[in-house]
Design an enzyme around this catalytic site. Structure first.
Site, PDB file in Angstrom:
ATOM      1  N   CYS A   1     -33.142-111.327  16.317  1.00  0.00           N
ATOM      2  CA  CYS A   1     -32.626-112.133  15.203  1.00  0.00           C
ATOM      3  C   CYS A   1     -31.270-111.644  14.708  1.00  0.00           C
ATOM      4  O   CYS A   1     -30.542-112.366  14.045  1.00  0.00           O
ATOM      5  CB  CYS A   1     -33.624-112.122  14.060  1.00  0.00           C
TER       6      CYS A   1
ATOM      7  N   ALA B   1     -44.105-116.651  12.001  1.00  0.00           N
ATOM      8  CA  ALA B   1     -44.190-115.514  11.075  1.00  0.00           C
ATOM      9  C   ALA B   1     -43.122-115.567   9.986  1.00  0.00           C
ATOM     10  O   ALA B   1     -43.356-115.109   8.870  1.00  0.00           O
ATOM     11  CB  ALA B   1     -44.093-114.203  11.854  1.00  0.00           C
ATOM     12  N   THR B   2     -41.950-116.130  10.297  1.00  0.00           N
ATOM     13  CA  THR B   2     -40.904-116.232   9.263  1.00  0.00           C
ATOM     14  C   THR B   2     -41.390-117.103   8.107  1.00  0.00           C
ATOM     15  O   THR B   2     -41.265-116.723   6.939  1.00  0.00           O
ATOM     16  CB  THR B   2     -39.599-116.800   9.857  1.00  0.00           C
TER      17      THR B   2
ATOM     18  N   SER C   1     -47.798-114.415  14.366  1.00  0.00           N
ATOM     19  CA  SER C   1     -46.978-115.311  15.183  1.00  0.00           C
ATOM     20  C   SER C   1     -47.616-115.477  16.554  1.00  0.00           C
ATOM     21  O   SER C   1     -48.133-114.513  17.121  1.00  0.00           O
ATOM     22  CB  SER C   1     -45.577-114.712  15.335  1.00  0.00           C
ATOM     23  N   ALA C   2     -47.573-116.689  17.106  1.00  0.00           N
ATOM     24  CA  ALA C   2     -48.171-116.928  18.424  1.00  0.00           C
ATOM     25  C   ALA C   2     -47.277-116.451  19.565  1.00  0.00           C
ATOM     26  O   ALA C   2     -47.754-115.937  20.571  1.00  0.00           O
ATOM     27  CB  ALA C   2     -48.479-118.416  18.597  1.00  0.00           C
TER      28      ALA C   2
END
Length: 404
Positions: A328, A75-76, A203-204
């Site tokens: 994060c 996703a980033t 995102s997975a």
């Protein structure tokens, strides 16, 4: 029951065993290990077919066309490609971007980078419940606004923004609308045919798939154009070059298939876990939920424990894998910028804990956690002179503290 107990599903999820088994078939010599871009032999064809199946599974999860799915490393990268790619392509129309102060750092830092390149960014303040006032968003829109980026589910407080209405507003003004759906894809129903969303990051590893793989939905109708940020072999229709990681893509596809099939039972399960934990914690004094009580993803519970210092609380709860803030930024001792944006003072922001639940959380784990937390809170408050003063009915805001 194994200790420590994992209550940090918003940071990452374990890979579902069914996903891992599928991935193993695409790695070793006795499996389909070929490069999907190798068009001249069977190894490549088998890998390409596996990628096509996974692309379809991801598209089906969000009711999109498989041709709208672009594979990324997560996703980033999807956020970077969407925001920088759209800003760079449409910069002749204008250089104004709108986002919110409670977005993930992958959006905020990308916007900061664009500011250094000459773009202008408006950072909206959320309301106290974490939601955006759509009137304020409307007021922020200008003729030179080219992009709005708003997340669907917040990673820290779990609130769900009204992306349906925001999409209508953006489409009416012909503004590109990007949604960070890292915390929502596979967890709540997303229908791209009903939503006026142009770009969506997925995102997975937030939905029981592997880390290191994600996707960006790029709308075909209306057609959204992006300037590539990675150059090379022209993979993914030129938007994202790089050899496709077949095993990870297969894992993401299988994770999406399972998420679609089991969404109703997953939602019911995490709702039951959340309600059970909150019923236990809510019996204590001065315990508050952060974020809107109703418009939120049920697998997230962000709670502030007044008169308790957050660091000491996390140390007291070493048998629980929980976080203060997002994974994060949890290494820093600064209070969560998301909670500060909601208007919480430093003390309340510091005393907040994010509990996030998932497919493998059990009632036994929840009950153990409740007793552990109650004991820890009681012990820490017994040592707090502020708690004693509060119990004596003293208004702490009226006290003038002596400077040392």
């Amino acid at each position: 029951m194994k200790l420590p107990i994992y209550f940090d599903y918003s940071a990452t999820t374990p890979v579902d065993k069914r996903v891992a088994e599928k991935m193993m078939q695409y790695m070793t010599n006795d499996g389909h290990f070929g490069n999907p871009a190798s068009r001249s032999h069977k190894f490549g064809w088998q890998a390409e077919e596996a990628v096509d199946i996974a692309r379809n599974q991801i598209a089906e999860l969000i009711n999109a066309d498989p041709r709208e799915i672009v594979f990324t490393s997560g996703a980033t990268e999807s956020n970077n490609l969407a925001i920088k790619g759209a800003a760079n392509f449409y910069n002749k129309k204008g250089k104004h971007i709108i986002t919110c102060k409670t977005e993930h750092k992958a959006v905020l830092d990308t916007c900061r980078e664009l500011e250094r390149q000459g773009f202008e960014v408006t950072y909206l303040d959320p309301e106290e419940n974490g939601l955006i006032d759509l009137n304020k968003l409307n007021d922020a829109m200008r003729d030179d606004t080219i992009l709005v980026s708003i997340m669907q589910v917040n990673n820290e407080i779990g609130v769900i923004q009204d992306i349906s209405e925001i999409g209508e507003m953006c489409r009416a003004r012909k503004i590109v609308f990007h949604v960070d759906a890292a915390q929502s894809a596979g967890k709540i129903n997303i229908d791209m045919q009903a939503l006026k969303v142009d770009l969506m990051s997925i995102s997975a590893h937030k939905m029981y798939g592997p880390k290191g793989i994600g996707a960006l939905y790029v709308s075909r109708k209306p057609r959204i154009r992006l300037e590539a940020q990675t150059h090379g072999g022209g993979h993914e229709r030129g938007m994202r070059s790089g050899t496709l990681a077949t095993h990870q893509i297969v894992g993401m596809g299988e994770a999406c298939r399972l998420a679609k099939e089991e969404m109703a039972q997953d939602q019911a399960h995490v709702t039951a876990m959340r309600d059970r934990l909150w019923a236990g914690l809510n019996s204590m004094e001065q315990v508050f939920i952060n974020g809107d009580a109703d418009k939120r993803y049920p697998g997230n519970l962000n709670v502030s424990f007044n008169f308790v210092e957050g660091e000491s609380l996390i140390m007291a709860l070493k048998d629980l894998a929980v976080s203060s803030g997002s994974a994060c930024t949890s290494a820093s001792l600064e209070p969560s910028y998301v909670l500060r944006a909601l208007g919480l003072n430093d003390e309340m922001a510091h005393s907040s804990i994010r509990f996030s639940f998932g497919r493998f959380t059990t009632t036994e784990e929840i009950d153990y956690a409740i007793e552990l937390i109650k004991g820890a809170i009681g012990h820490l408050r017994d040592m707090s002179p502020l708690w004693e003063m509060f119990k004596d009915g003293i208004d702490l805001d009226s006290i003038e503290w002596a400077a040392h």
